[in-house]
Design an enzyme around this catalytic site. Sequence first.
Site, short mmCIF file in Angstrom:
data_model
loop_
_atom_site.label_atom_id
_atom_site.label_comp_id
_atom_site.label_asym_id
_atom_site.label_seq_id
_atom_site.Cartn_x
_atom_site.Cartn_y
_atom_site.Cartn_z
N ASP A 139 3.13 -0.23 10.19
CA ASP A 139 2.01 -0.86 9.49
C ASP A 139 2.37 -2.34 9.35
OD1 ASP A 139 0.41 -2.03 7.58
OD2 ASP A 139 0.64 -0.42 6.10
N GLN A 176 1.01 -6.89 6.64
CA GLN A 176 1.57 -8.06 5.94
C GLN A 176 2.62 -8.78 6.78
OE1 GLN A 176 0.23 -9.13 3.28
NE2 GLN A 176 -0.90 -7.36 2.56
N LYS A 199 -6.30 -10.58 7.08
CA LYS A 199 -5.10 -11.05 6.38
C LYS A 199 -4.39 -12.13 7.18
CE LYS A 199 -4.42 -6.54 4.19
NZ LYS A 199 -4.77 -6.78 2.79
N CYS A 252 -2.57 -0.81 -4.28
CA CYS A 252 -2.69 0.36 -3.38
C CYS A 252 -1.32 0.91 -3.03
CB CYS A 252 -3.46 0.02 -2.11
SG CYS A 252 -5.12 -0.56 -2.40
C1 LIG Z 1 0.85 -3.12 3.89
C2 LIG Z 1 -0.61 -2.87 4.04
N1 LIG Z 1 -1.03 -1.87 4.82
C3 LIG Z 1 -2.34 -1.60 4.99
C4 LIG Z 1 -3.29 -2.33 4.35
C5 LIG Z 1 -4.73 -2.00 4.57
O1 LIG Z 1 -5.35 -3.06 5.19
P1 LIG Z 1 -6.96 -3.07 5.34
O2 LIG Z 1 -7.52 -2.83 3.98
O3 LIG Z 1 -7.24 -4.44 5.85
O4 LIG Z 1 -7.31 -2.00 6.31
C6 LIG Z 1 -2.90 -3.35 3.49
C7 LIG Z 1 -3.91 -4.11 2.71
O5 LIG Z 1 -3.63 -4.64 1.67
C8 LIG Z 1 -1.54 -3.64 3.34
O6 LIG Z 1 -1.12 -4.63 2.55
#
Ligand SMILES: Cc1ncc(COP(=O)(O)O)c(C=O)c1O
Length: 413
Positions: free
Chosen positions: A207, A210, A233, A371
Site C-alpha cells: 500500500d 503515503q 495524495k 482510518c
Molecule cells: C496508507 C493509506 N492507505 C490507503 C489509503 C486509502 O486511500 P484512498 O482513500 O485514496 O483510496 C490511505 C488514505 O488515507 C492511506 O493513507
Amino acid sequence: MPVDAPTPTLDPVRVRTDFPILAQRVHDRPLVNLDNANTTQKPEAVIVATDHYYRADNANIHRSTHLLSERATRAYESARARVQRLINARESREIVFTRGCTEAINLVAHSWGRANLRPGDEVLLTWMEHHSNIVPWQLVAEQTGARLRVVPITDAGEVDLDAYDAALTGPVKIAAIVHVSNALGTVNPVRDMIGRAHARGVPVLVDGAQAVPHLPVDVQQLDCDFYAFSAHKMYGPTGSGALYGKAALLEAMPPYQGGGDMIASVSFEKTTYNVPPYRFEAGTPNIAGVVGFGAAVDYLRSFPVEAIVRHEHDLLEYATARLEATPGVRIIGRARERAGVVSFVMENVHPHDIGTILDREGVAIRTGQHCTQPVMDRFGIPATARASFAIYNTRDDVDALVAGLETVRAMFG
Ligand SMILES: Cc1ncc(COP(=O)(O)O)c(C=O)c1O
C-alpha cells in the site's frame, strides 16, 4: 547523479505559487495546509489539464473513431505511460487505473483473493495498516474461509520483523503491507520484507498511498507483486489512482467487475475477457481524473526526488524538535525511518479540540483515528492530531502550528 553532486533543493515559497488555493485566507488568517496525508492541494498544471480535457477533448475512450475520442484515448493512455515511468514498471499494461488506492486493494483482494485463497489460508498484514488494507481482506476472508494474521508493531511504531518472519512460516498466501504509515509516518523496510516473503513463495501487495508523493518508488527494484496508490495524495485529482501488478499475475487474474471495455466478446452463452489492464477497467473510467493524474505525475517529476525527500525530511525534523519542546505534547510514532507525517497527543486535550482551535488560527491538520483504529488501540489512545507535509510547506507553517498549540494550551490550562 554523480557521486559528489550536491543534493538538489527546492524552494517551497516558489512552489506555493503553483497552488492557487494556498493564496486564500481562512478565518481571516493565511491558510496553513498541514493536512496533506489526507489529500494534497492541486497545482495549476493539474487544474489546467483537467479543464482542458473537458473544454477540448471530452469523449469516451477506446470506442469511437472520431477525433475527440482519439484525443481522449491518447491522453488517457499517455497518463498510463507516465505512471509506468514514475514507478518504473516494466510495461504499461502493468498499470491498472482505479478510483484510488482503496479500489486498487479491493481489486487484488477480490480478484486474486477469490481465485487463490482457500479455507485455512492466511493473509498477512501488519498492525499499522490503513482500514483500506484490512477490510477488503476481511471481506474476502469471509467468502473464502481464509483468515487474517497480523504482525505486531513495537512501541516505536516499527514492524516487529522477528514476528513477521515467524508469521511467514505459517500457511500465508499473500502479504499486504503499508510502505509508509499514514498514522505514524513509519517507513517500512518493504524491500527487505518483500525479499523475506518471496523466500517463502509469498507474493506481496504494498500500500503505497503515503509513499509515492514523498519517496522514490521503483517497483522493479522493490520486486513487489502489487503496488497500490492514489492520485489525490500526490497533487492529482480525487477519484483516480493506480494498481501496479506484475504482468504474469494480472494475466492470470479473473475480472474484478463486469461491464464495457473489459470484454473480448459477449454472448448469453459465454463471455471472454479483454487482456490486462483493460480487463480490470470495466465501464467508462474517470477519464478527466486520469488525465489530471498524468499531469500530476509530470508535476511531481519536475522536482528531483532527492530534493523532495530532503525538504520534507527537514520539515519533519524541525516539527519533531518543536513539538518535543512544547509542554504537554507527546509524539506517537518514533520509528527510525519516517516520512511525511507527525502524529501527536496533548495532555488533557482531546485531539478534536486541538483541530478545532487550530482551524480558527488558519492551521488545517487532521485529528481522529486516521482510518487506523488498531494503531490507536495499540497505543491505548482514542485519537491523535496529525500534521502532514507536502512540497509547499515551510518551517513557518510548523511555527504556525506550534503557536496554535500554545493557544490550545492557554485555553485548556
Ligand atoms: C496508507 C493509506 N492507505 C490507503 C489509503 C486509502 O486511500 P484512498 O482513500 O485514496 O483510496 C490511505 C488514505 O488515507 C492511506 O493513507
